[in-house]
Scaffold this motif. Structure first.
Motif, short mmCIF file in Angstrom:
data_model
loop_
_atom_site.label_atom_id
_atom_site.label_comp_id
_atom_site.label_asym_id
_atom_site.label_seq_id
_atom_site.Cartn_x
_atom_site.Cartn_y
_atom_site.Cartn_z
N TRP A 1 12.53 0.23 14.91
CA TRP A 1 11.10 0.48 14.99
C TRP A 1 10.85 1.02 13.54
N PHE B 1 6.18 -11.42 9.57
CA PHE B 1 4.81 -11.44 10.12
C PHE B 1 4.00 -12.82 9.58
N PHE C 1 1.01 -1.30 -0.04
CA PHE C 1 -0.04 -0.07 -0.11
C PHE C 1 0.69 1.19 0.11
N ASN D 1 8.87 3.52 12.75
CA ASN D 1 8.84 4.97 13.03
C ASN D 1 10.03 5.48 13.03
N GLN D 2 11.06 4.64 13.09
CA GLN D 2 12.42 5.27 13.06
C GLN D 2 13.18 5.38 11.71
N HIS E 1 0.76 3.74 2.14
CA HIS E 1 1.60 3.77 3.55
C HIS E 1 0.49 3.41 4.60
N TYR E 2 1.12 3.62 5.78
CA TYR E 2 0.66 3.05 6.97
C TYR E 2 0.07 1.70 7.18
N SER E 3 0.77 0.78 6.34
CA SER E 3 0.58 -0.48 6.31
C SER E 3 1.45 -1.47 7.28
N LEU E 4 2.53 -0.80 7.66
CA LEU E 4 3.63 -1.56 8.52
C LEU E 4 3.05 -1.51 10.04
N TYR E 5 3.42 -2.31 10.62
CA TYR E 5 2.88 -2.60 12.07
C TYR E 5 3.94 -1.93 12.98
N PRO E 6 3.47 -0.77 13.49
CA PRO E 6 4.50 -0.12 14.25
C PRO E 6 5.01 -0.58 15.52
N TRP E 7 4.16 -1.57 16.13
CA TRP E 7 4.83 -2.28 17.27
C TRP E 7 5.58 -3.64 16.84
N ARG F 1 8.22 -7.68 3.36
CA ARG F 1 7.42 -8.18 3.97
C ARG F 1 6.30 -8.92 3.23
N ARG G 1 3.91 -15.81 11.39
CA ARG G 1 2.89 -16.15 12.55
C ARG G 1 1.70 -16.49 12.14
#
Lengths: 278, 280
Positions: free
Chosen positions: A139, A100, A83, A141-142, A85-91, A155, A103
């Motif tokens: 992370w 991922f 996508f 967001n870094q 943006h905003y599709s990575l898991y920040p945690w 991913r 799992r």
């Protein structure tokens, strides 16, 4: 060449009654195995909707979409999507993001020790391929926007999808980063051999990457023209300045303008200029 | 022609281009922050002292800080302040925990499945406008006047707000994160557990922090019901005997306990979600 994705008279209607919008009408297209197809067109032409239908994230209201001659039933691991943006898991750290899919249940089923080891090796290889090895424990967001998109691509590739769907993946990146990403995605395409469907609003990007550029037109969303890209399979940045490239770019841009239904009113512009100068 | 850096003649520059703390959204150093924070606490305290020590003000109307402190000490030494605090903390946290445990799964369902949202959200919206105080007679009728009745009032006061706020937290999870999981082959349960819940967690903890504050505001209401201990009860009793200084102690203590809990929540947030608290 075998057909990987077959889109047959596909239609998509959003909403009901007076809010009814025909996003796609009678769209037919065959995409060959390992082909790289890009989709361009004025906003509202349904290019993203078409991609999401292939991904199983939207359902078409008419026609049929076949992958390997079988109709698609919702989203699946064979069709990974990247996508904007905003599709990575920040945690999750970068490495955990890439792993991922391991799992998930289908990623754990019938696994031998060797498989697990191979998967771990693949994650490392993808990390290296994307130039992310030093960032494995960071992370998301870094990271810069370009790095984040590399993680997203790695991913998506982790589960060895046969089809990679990309929805304006470089739309939020600056021009220099985008050029680097173009060569990277071409490299991935050669190496992993997925079938690639790629939506963009950047015509230069669409030509540089693709075997074929599909131009779509709005109201209702439909395929307008399909352009075969007259460039050798091995792409280099310099090709963007060849006459063939520039000619095709000009042609596509002109056609998008024609189909967008928006015309620049020269008389109105002149009038504005006149008023400005008084 | 090419220019090189460092060859420009030096010119007297204005003292500093750095924006001061009064610039719009200007910077504030840590020391300055604490200085202003202390000012914000000490100035009202000072004003209170000055106003209350004026001869014209009756102590019944406005006891001074010294009176309040003395009352705190006598309450602690003679009236078993700690057990009042203990029972109130117990009631608030129990009512709050019941709310949280029931609200969390409901909110996940409301925020994930539209039919659940359609069934529960209008109903919850309707109930949350009903005043919790008005439920007291019903709670006494149905639950009795035991400890559970006080916990029930706190539950009623917090639960419905909590469900709606948590459902909103769940709905705010970016669609791209959910869809990325689906195109990696995630099943429904996996998407909810591994993506939606994980992504919403920081916002959910913030919602818990905010609603914990509301749980404390319902304490006095809850201890209207046949209580004979607790901070809220003590405030109500002090009102009957015009012990204004005791009312002050009760209110200030509730405020302080709330402040401590709030800070604990913030600490938990920093520990549990380190990626949100990185120094850039």
């Amino acid at each position: 060449m075998t057909t990987k994705i077959s889109i047959q008279q596909v239609g998509k209607v959003f909403g009901e009654g007076h809010r009814r919008v025909e996003a796609l009408k009678d769209v037919s297209l065959d995409i060959a195995d390992n082909e790289f197809v890009t989709f361009v067109g004025a906003s509202g032409c349904g290019k993203s909707t078409l991609l999401r239908i292939i991904g199983g994230l939207e359902y078409h209201t008419a026609g049929e979409v076949l992958v390997d001659d079988r109709p698609i039933m919702g989203p699946g691991a064979d069709r990974a999507m990247v996508f904007q943006h905003y599709s990575l898991y920040p945690w999750l750290k970068v490495m955990e993001n890439i792993k991922f899919s391991r799992r998930l249940r289908h990623g754990r089923e019938n696994l031998s020790e060797a498989d697990v080891e191979a998967a771990s090796g693949r994650a490392d290889a993808l990390l290296a391929l994307m130039g992310l090895t030093p960032a494995a424990e960071a992370w998301p967001n870094q990271l810069s926007g370009g790095m984040q998109q590399r993680v997203a691509i790695a991913r998506a590739l982790m589960g060895r999808p046969q089809i990679l769907l990309m929805d304006e993946p470089f739309g939020a990146l600056d021009a220099q980063t985008r050029e680097v990403m173009h060569d990277l995605i071409l490299h991935v395409h050669r190496l992993e051999k997925p079938t690639l469907a790629f939506v963009t609003h950047d015509v230069e990007e669409a030509i540089y990457l693709a075997d074929r550029v599909v131009l779509m037109a709005p109201r209702p969303g439909r395929i307008d023209t399909i352009y075969q890209v007259p460039l050798p399979a091995e792409r280099e940045q310099d090709m963007k300045h060849t006459p063939e490239f520039l000619h095709l770019k000009k042609e596509i841009l002109a056609r998008i303008r024609e189909t967008s239904g928006m015309k620049t009113d020269q008389g109105m512009l002149d009038q504005l200029n006149m008023e400005g100068s008084v | 022609m090419q220019t090189r850096p460092g060859t420009r003649p030096r010119r007297a520059r204005p003292k500093s281009g750095r924006p001061g703390m009064w610039a719009i959204r200007g910077p504030l150093s840590r020391r300055q922050y604490w200085m202003f924070a202390a000012l914000g606490l000490l100035v009202p305290l000072g004003l209170w002292w000055i106003v209350s020590s004026g001869a014209a003000v009756d102590k019944v109307f406005l006891p001074g800080p010294v009176d309040v402190f003395k009352r705190l000490v006598t309450w602690y030494t003679e009236d078993d302040l700690l057990s009042d605090m203990g029972i109130s903390i117990y009631r608030v946290t129990t009512g709050f925990l019941f709310s949280a445990v029931i609200a969390l799964p409901l909110a996940l369902m409301i925020g994930t499945f539209r039919p659940v949202q359609a069934v529960l959200e209008p109903l919850t919206d309707f109930i949350r406008y009903m005043p919790a105080v008005a439920f007291i007679p019903l709670v006494m009728l149905w639950v009795g006047i035991e400890e559970s009745s006080k916990i029930s009032i706190i539950f009623i006061g917090t639960f419905f707000q909590m469900v709606l706020m948590m459902a909103e937290d769940v709905r705010r999870v970016p669609l791209a994160q959910i869809e990325a999981a689906q195109t990696m082959g995630a099943q429904k349960g996996e998407t909810i557990n591994l993506v939606i819940f994980q992504a919403a967690k920081p916002a959910l903890l913030d919602t818990l922090r905010v609603t914990m504050g509301w749980a404390w505001t319902y304490l006095v209401v809850a201890e209207l019901v046949a209580a004979n201990s607790g901070l809220g009860y003590s405030i109500l009793k002090a009102q009957r005997f015009l012990q204004t200084d005791k009312i002050f102690v009760g209110i200030i203590l509730i405020g302080l306990i709330g402040l401590v809990m709030d800070q604990l929540f913030r600490l938990a947030h920093r520990k549990a979600f380190p990626w949100l608290h990185l120094r850039s």
